[in-house]
Design a protein around this motif. Structure first.
Motif, PDB file in Angstrom:
ATOM      1  N   TRP A   6       0.879  -1.153   0.000  1.00  0.00           N
ATOM      2  CA  TRP A   6       0.000   0.000   0.000  1.00  0.00           C
ATOM      3  C   TRP A   6       0.920   1.207   0.000  1.00  0.00           C
ATOM      4  CZ3 TRP A   6      -4.271  -0.335   4.319  1.00  0.00           C
ATOM      5  CH2 TRP A   6      -5.148  -1.398   4.053  1.00  0.00           C
ATOM      6  N   SER A   8       0.602   5.371   0.077  1.00  0.00           N
ATOM      7  CA  SER A   8      -0.302   6.508   0.229  1.00  0.00           C
ATOM      8  C   SER A   8       0.505   7.792   0.343  1.00  0.00           C
ATOM      9  CB  SER A   8      -1.141   6.406   1.509  1.00  0.00           C
ATOM     10  OG  SER A   8      -1.887   5.232   1.531  1.00  0.00           O
ATOM     11  N   VAL A   9       0.036   8.816  -0.353  1.00  0.00           N
ATOM     12  CA  VAL A   9       0.597  10.150  -0.222  1.00  0.00           C
ATOM     13  C   VAL A   9      -0.566  11.077   0.082  1.00  0.00           C
ATOM     14  CG1 VAL A   9       1.837  12.017  -1.383  1.00  0.00           C
ATOM     15  CG2 VAL A   9       2.457   9.634  -1.829  1.00  0.00           C
ATOM     16  N   TYR A  10      -0.369  11.930   1.029  1.00  0.00           N
ATOM     17  CA  TYR A  10      -1.409  12.847   1.472  1.00  0.00           C
ATOM     18  C   TYR A  10      -1.040  14.255   1.003  1.00  0.00           C
ATOM     19  CZ  TYR A  10      -2.751   8.957   4.454  1.00  0.00           C
ATOM     20  OH  TYR A  10      -3.151   7.719   4.914  1.00  0.00           O
ATOM     21  N   PRO A  11      -1.652  14.765  -0.081  1.00  0.00           N
ATOM     22  CA  PRO A  11      -1.266  16.071  -0.631  1.00  0.00           C
ATOM     23  C   PRO A  11      -1.330  17.213   0.376  1.00  0.00           C
ATOM     24  CG  PRO A  11      -2.679  14.919  -2.166  1.00  0.00           C
ATOM     25  CD  PRO A  11      -2.673  14.125  -0.890  1.00  0.00           C
ATOM     26  N   VAL A  56       3.781  10.407   3.816  1.00  0.00           N
ATOM     27  CA  VAL A  56       3.855   9.235   2.955  1.00  0.00           C
ATOM     28  C   VAL A  56       3.736   8.001   3.844  1.00  0.00           C
ATOM     29  CG1 VAL A  56       5.295   7.892   1.378  1.00  0.00           C
ATOM     30  CG2 VAL A  56       5.351  10.397   1.302  1.00  0.00           C
ATOM     31  N   GLU A  88      -8.258  14.266   1.277  1.00  0.00           N
ATOM     32  CA  GLU A  88      -7.660  13.897  -0.006  1.00  0.00           C
ATOM     33  C   GLU A  88      -6.380  13.093   0.217  1.00  0.00           C
ATOM     34  OE1 GLU A  88      -5.665  16.078  -3.883  1.00  0.00           O
ATOM     35  OE2 GLU A  88      -6.558  17.279  -2.305  1.00  0.00           O
ATOM     36  N   ARG A  89      -6.257  12.001  -0.534  1.00  0.00           N
ATOM     37  CA  ARG A  89      -5.009  11.235  -0.519  1.00  0.00           C
ATOM     38  C   ARG A  89      -4.850  10.530  -1.853  1.00  0.00           C
ATOM     39  NH1 ARG A  89      -5.646   5.589   2.810  1.00  0.00           N
ATOM     40  NH2 ARG A  89      -7.519   4.891   1.764  1.00  0.00           N
ATOM     41  N   ASP A  90      -3.623  10.190  -2.158  1.00  0.00           N
ATOM     42  CA  ASP A  90      -3.294   9.409  -3.358  1.00  0.00           C
ATOM     43  C   ASP A  90      -2.909   8.029  -2.844  1.00  0.00           C
ATOM     44  OD1 ASP A  90      -2.189   8.227  -5.585  1.00  0.00           O
ATOM     45  OD2 ASP A  90      -0.785   9.835  -6.008  1.00  0.00           O
ATOM     46  N   PHE A  91      -3.774   7.048  -3.060  1.00  0.00           N
ATOM     47  CA  PHE A  91      -3.598   5.696  -2.513  1.00  0.00           C
ATOM     48  C   PHE A  91      -3.556   4.705  -3.652  1.00  0.00           C
ATOM     49  CE2 PHE A  91      -5.152   1.604  -1.168  1.00  0.00           C
ATOM     50  CZ  PHE A  91      -4.528   1.397   0.052  1.00  0.00           C
ATOM     51  N   ARG A  92      -2.632   3.764  -3.559  1.00  0.00           N
ATOM     52  CA  ARG A  92      -2.591   2.685  -4.556  1.00  0.00           C
ATOM     53  C   ARG A  92      -2.036   1.419  -3.930  1.00  0.00           C
ATOM     54  NH1 ARG A  92       0.432   6.086  -8.618  1.00  0.00           N
ATOM     55  NH2 ARG A  92      -0.863   7.526  -7.530  1.00  0.00           N
TER      56      ARG A  92
END
Length: 98
Positions: A6, A8-11, A56, A88-92
């Protein structure tokens, strides 16, 4: 079998305290699924190109399938419900190399 991650980045995080409930529930869900947290923070991030120097999170699972199952678990769904509105987060989920 390749590991799963996993990432994740949190803008932006305008109110870190609002994540406390999510963080607690997500930590329990990750641990129950056998995940191991390798990085979690934002105090020391060097971002390049289009990178964002914010929080991150990197979590490893024994396989890609286990990483996906952990995300789809009831325990993690409960954590997701605790995320604050407008968050908001960028998760993959990514497959590691053998």
């Amino acid at each position: 079998m390749s590991k799963g991650y996993w990432v994740s980045v949190y803008p932006t995080i305008t109110d870190p305290a609002s994540l406390d409930v999510y963080n607690e529930l997500a930590g329990l869900a990750v641990k129950a699924a056998g995940g191991r947290t390798f990085a979690r923070g934002g105090s020391r991030v060097v971002a390049h190109e289009a990178g964002i120097a914010e929080r991150v999170v990197l979590i490893e699972f024994d396989s890609f399938e286990k990483a996906v199952a952990a995300y789809e678990s009831a325990a993690y769904r409960k954590a997701l419900a605790a995320l604050p509105d407008g968050f908001e987060r960028d998760f993959r989920i990514v497959e590691g190399l053998d």
